[in-house]
Design an enzyme around this catalytic site. Structure first.
Site, PDB file in Angstrom:
ATOM      1  N   ALA A  47     -43.326   4.169 -37.032  1.00 45.60           N
ATOM      2  CA  ALA A  47     -42.137   4.990 -36.843  1.00 45.60           C
ATOM      3  C   ALA A  47     -42.581   6.408 -36.511  1.00 45.60           C
ATOM      4  CB  ALA A  47     -41.291   4.978 -38.114  1.00 45.60           C
ATOM      5  N   THR A  48     -41.747   7.115 -35.767  1.00 44.39           N
ATOM      6  CA  THR A  48     -42.222   8.403 -35.262  1.00 44.39           C
ATOM      7  C   THR A  48     -41.466   9.601 -35.832  1.00 44.39           C
ATOM      8  OG1 THR A  48     -40.958   7.919 -33.251  1.00 44.39           O
ATOM      9  CG2 THR A  48     -43.288   7.464 -33.190  1.00 44.39           C
ATOM     10  N   THR A  49     -40.553  10.221 -35.106  1.00 40.82           N
ATOM     11  CA  THR A  49     -40.158  11.599 -35.418  1.00 40.82           C
ATOM     12  C   THR A  49     -38.903  11.726 -36.283  1.00 40.82           C
ATOM     13  OG1 THR A  49     -41.113  12.195 -33.285  1.00 40.82           O
ATOM     14  CG2 THR A  49     -39.751  13.854 -34.367  1.00 40.82           C
ATOM     15  N   LYS A  80     -34.752   5.026 -39.243  1.00 41.14           N
ATOM     16  CA  LYS A  80     -35.781   5.703 -40.039  1.00 41.14           C
ATOM     17  C   LYS A  80     -35.203   6.695 -41.038  1.00 41.14           C
ATOM     18  CE  LYS A  80     -38.242   5.729 -35.664  1.00 41.14           C
ATOM     19  NZ  LYS A  80     -38.844   6.587 -34.626  1.00 41.14           N
ATOM     20  N   ALA A 222     -44.092   8.599 -27.901  1.00 37.10           N
ATOM     21  CA  ALA A 222     -43.728   7.722 -29.017  1.00 37.10           C
ATOM     22  C   ALA A 222     -42.361   8.056 -29.608  1.00 37.10           C
ATOM     23  CB  ALA A 222     -44.790   7.798 -30.109  1.00 37.10           C
TER      24      ALA A 222
END
Length: 272
Positions: A47-49, A80, A222
């Site tokens: 998972a990213t930002t 997320k 990403a």
């Protein structure tokens, strides 16, 4: 061991700690994330930002929807950002599977405490419980399977929103005004520095969070930006004195359209 008949095992009946994590270690240690089998770091979804910022009535937290596996886009609609409880939110970056389990365990920890003690943990107490959970995952983090949360909520004692960041060892740091984590975090942070201002209203704060994610997606492959064609928008939530509220996608679509229109107009006015 059962106490006989159809009764629950003894561990469920005797008085114990208000910590669900300690109870889980005693009753079903194999279910605790610290006993998870490590996989190759290249085989897992990341998972990213995540961004968070304070405003006049509380905090906003937002996360993009993209998850990656190496250079591939593994998912376009992963979530997320989650409620911790009624007055808090938690976002995750890093190894997605570890992060989601961390969130579930954290939610159970807060619920278990409230049931046993008959009172809600303070926001500071919730932040400390999250530190303990992260330290339980340190072994996997050292093998490259780290999940890092961003935590925030409404402090009922201070009547204000607060934001906490963490490192993989469980170190906890209170952030002033705003913060971002994940692969696009540095780009989002630059955007937050330019756009955040004291006294933001909730709608303006949501727009700032969306703009920060758009900027992050511009520079970080990403991070996924809003995708109006597919109807995919970031998960955005506010936490105020009224509690946790997830923002409807229709409201987000309108704000994204306003951001795009303003930037298009700015480009047209640039004569360089």
């Amino acid at each position: 061991m059962s106490t006989g008949g159809d009764r629950l095992p003894e561990a469920f009946l005797r008085p114990g700690s208000s910590s669900f994590v300690e109870f889980l270690r005693e009753v079903a240690p194999q279910s605790h994330p610290e006993h998870a089998r490590p996989a190759g770091a290249g085989d897992v979804v990341h998972a990213t930002t995540i961004v968070a910022l304070s405003f006049a009535g509380g905090i906003v937290m937002a996360g993009d929807r993209r998850a990656t596996m190496g250079s591939f886009i593994a998912h376009r609609e992963i979530e997320k950002v989650f409620p911790g409880d009624e007055y808090s939110a938690i976002g995750i970056a890093g190894t997605a599977g570890i992060g989601v389990e961390l969130v579930r365990l954290f939610q159970l920890e807060l619920e278990h405490f409230e049931k046993i003690e008959g009172a809600m943990l303070s926001l500071e107490g919730k932040a400390n419980r999250l530190t303990t959970l992260l330290r339980g995952n340190l072994g996997l983090a050292l093998q490259g399977l780290a999940a890092v949360p961003l935590f925030g909520g409404y402090d009922l004692d201070r009547a204000a929103g607060r934001i906490f960041s963490y490192d993989v060892t469980g170190g906890r740091y209170e952030e002033r005004n705003h913060h971002s984590i994940g692969s696009g975090g540095m780009f989002a942070r630059g955007s937050l520095k330019k756009l955040w201002r004291p006294g933001l209203g909730d709608r303006d704060a949501i727009a700032v969070a969306l703009a920060a994610l758009v900027d992050a997606a511009d520079d970080d492959s990403a991070t996924g930006g809003p995708d109006a064609l597919r109807g995919i928008f970031p998960v955005v939530a506010t936490v105020t004195a009224e509690g946790y509220r997830r923002i409807a996608e229709g409201e987000l679509a309108g704000l994204v359209a306003e951001i795009d229109a303003a930037r298009a107009q700015a480009r047209e006015g640039d004569t360089r």
